[in-house]
Design an enzyme around this catalytic site. Sequence first.
Site, short mmCIF file in Angstrom:
data_model
loop_
_atom_site.label_atom_id
_atom_site.label_comp_id
_atom_site.label_asym_id
_atom_site.label_seq_id
_atom_site.Cartn_x
_atom_site.Cartn_y
_atom_site.Cartn_z
NE ARG A 1 -1.58 8.19 -6.13
CZ ARG A 1 -0.43 8.61 -5.47
NH1 ARG A 1 0.61 7.61 -4.98
NH2 ARG A 1 0.20 9.73 -5.56
CB THR B 1 -2.94 3.70 0.76
OG1 THR B 1 -2.91 4.66 -0.62
CG2 THR B 1 -4.26 3.13 0.43
CG LEU C 1 -1.83 -1.14 1.55
CD1 LEU C 1 -2.66 -0.75 2.77
CD2 LEU C 1 -2.91 -1.01 0.27
CG ASP C 2 0.83 4.04 -3.13
OD1 ASP C 2 1.62 3.29 -3.28
OD2 ASP C 2 0.10 4.71 -4.06
NE ARG C 3 5.31 8.91 4.57
CZ ARG C 3 6.80 9.40 4.86
NH1 ARG C 3 7.69 9.03 4.01
NH2 ARG C 3 6.90 9.59 5.99
#
Length: 217
Positions: A157, A59, A55-57
């Site tokens: 995104r 998210t 997961l992105d930072r």
Amino acid sequence: MIEIPILFEDGEALVIDKPAGLPLDRPRAGGISLEDRLDELKLGFQRLPAPVHRLDRDTSGCLLLARNPKALKRFSAAFEARQVEKVYWGVVAGEVEGTAGTIALNLSKISSAAAGWRMIAAKKGKPAVTHWRVLARLPGRTLVEFRLETGRTHQVRVHALTGLGAPLLGDPVYGDGKGAARTLLHATRLVMPREGKEAIVAEAPIPADIAGLGFTL
């Protein structure tokens, strides 16, 4: 220190509600990452749990961790085989037309010394499919559910920007970064079937920064 809620736990798996702002890997500039918190997530086991996906930072939400190498291998194979149900909620910085649909846009990585790297929609990229539906609307903003058929980097995104016509609110890479302190994307549900065992099912409650916008669900 930020609490990391446990959403699911058994002998081979953990699902945590990853806080927004906590990266999985140690940042080059320093700071706390999930790596620094894995010891407290052993929960009595000897081995450190290992993230199965990313997961992105920014998210928040459901992140699956394996508690042993055999489980990590099986879980990773399930993600590769697209057997895992992944549902996200995101706030789109615009008024989305329609109520539901499917975005099928291949994604490719580009980079430059000046701007760094990002993902773009490109015919020669890797296949990426996202099913979406509108959950709630406010003037200039739309709360959208995204169900991922594939799991490409920055898929939601880019698909929001290119497929729905507007970036996620707060996104500094695909949008202007305004309107929120982070990119408003939340992994709300994860389901993974297991042979001979009950499926892993986890749901992460809507975070305060999305709930606080005033959407009526």
